[in-house]
Design a protein around this motif. Sequence first.
Motif, PDB file in Angstrom:
ATOM      1  N   GLN A  94       0.876  -1.165   0.000  1.00 57.13           N
ATOM      2  CA  GLN A  94       0.000   0.000   0.000  1.00 57.13           C
ATOM      3  C   GLN A  94       0.918   1.221   0.000  1.00 57.13           C
ATOM      4  N   THR A 132      -8.581   9.442  -7.030  1.00 59.49           N
ATOM      5  CA  THR A 132      -9.542   8.341  -7.052  1.00 59.49           C
ATOM      6  C   THR A 132      -9.693   7.791  -8.472  1.00 59.49           C
ATOM      7  N   ASP A 133      -9.633   8.654  -9.474  1.00 62.85           N
ATOM      8  CA  ASP A 133      -9.685   8.181 -10.860  1.00 62.85           C
ATOM      9  C   ASP A 133      -8.479   7.309 -11.192  1.00 62.85           C
ATOM     10  N   ALA A 134      -7.357   7.570 -10.527  1.00 62.75           N
ATOM     11  CA  ALA A 134      -6.137   6.804 -10.759  1.00 62.75           C
ATOM     12  C   ALA A 134      -6.065   5.533  -9.914  1.00 62.75           C
ATOM     13  N   GLY A 135      -7.121   5.253  -9.135  1.00 66.29           N
ATOM     14  CA  GLY A 135      -7.167   4.024  -8.362  1.00 66.29           C
ATOM     15  C   GLY A 135      -6.771   4.150  -6.909  1.00 66.29           C
ATOM     16  N   TYR A 136      -6.528   5.357  -6.432  1.00 66.61           N
ATOM     17  CA  TYR A 136      -6.222   5.565  -5.017  1.00 66.61           C
ATOM     18  C   TYR A 136      -7.511   5.527  -4.196  1.00 66.61           C
ATOM     19  N   GLU A 137      -7.361   5.149  -2.935  1.00 65.34           N
ATOM     20  CA  GLU A 137      -8.471   5.160  -1.993  1.00 65.34           C
ATOM     21  C   GLU A 137      -8.192   6.203  -0.922  1.00 65.34           C
ATOM     22  N   VAL A 169      -2.687   3.647  -2.731  1.00 63.34           N
ATOM     23  CA  VAL A 169      -2.983   2.762  -3.849  1.00 63.34           C
ATOM     24  C   VAL A 169      -2.348   1.410  -3.559  1.00 63.34           C
ATOM     25  N   HIS A 170      -3.001   0.339  -3.969  1.00 59.87           N
ATOM     26  CA  HIS A 170      -2.477  -1.013  -3.786  1.00 59.87           C
ATOM     27  C   HIS A 170      -1.596  -1.381  -4.979  1.00 59.87           C
TER      28      HIS A 170
END
Length: 223
Positions: A94, A132-137, A169-170
């Motif tokens: 992470q 968030t669009d790039a996959g981050y939480e 991001v994972h």
Amino acid sequence: MPSTPFSPALATFFRGLAAHNEKSWFEDHRDDWERHVRDPMEALLHEAERRYGPGRVLRQHRDLRFTPDKRPYREDTGLTAGGMYLSAGADGLQVGGGLYEPSRAQLRAARTTIDEHPQAAAALQRELDELTDAGYELAGPPLKTAPRGYDADHPRIDLLRMQHYAALVHLPLESSLEDITAAWDRVQPLVRWTVKWARADDPEASDDPAPPVPGARSIHERA
């Protein structure tokens, strides 16, 4: 440092530790921990500090004073440096950063900015949307209601309800150093926003910016 900081042996170690989280097992496997966990993390910390500023590897021993969970060791490893964060465990990496658990002064400063400076608030919203669009939480959860002193119909109520300003991001465990630093670099605008508008150098702030994401353990487990 190697182009790929971590190996599958790290995941093997933490799977074993999860099944036998006790001092005797850890001491029997200390050589594995030093070779596959401690040494790679210290090498990565050196690189992170070179890029982002002072940091530290989080201790492997858990603080058991205020928890009923008496497992002596955390079942992953983590570091922080200059607002950046990384954890590595059996489920992968992470990677991200920001400001988690801001002090009262920081939270007040951020909310005042969001309320009184529409352009700064728009910059924060834009960065959160891009992450968030790039996959981050995003770290969470937000408040369920409006914070004290603000109307529920405030035009930027979603930003005002935020309690943390951080994102993760994972990534796969065997991600390259280039991929890890790219993930860190991507969250830099959010870190800079907190430095400018939330007084991220506030001495009351938490030492660890690590933001839990859905499914992750709490920050107190990571400390």
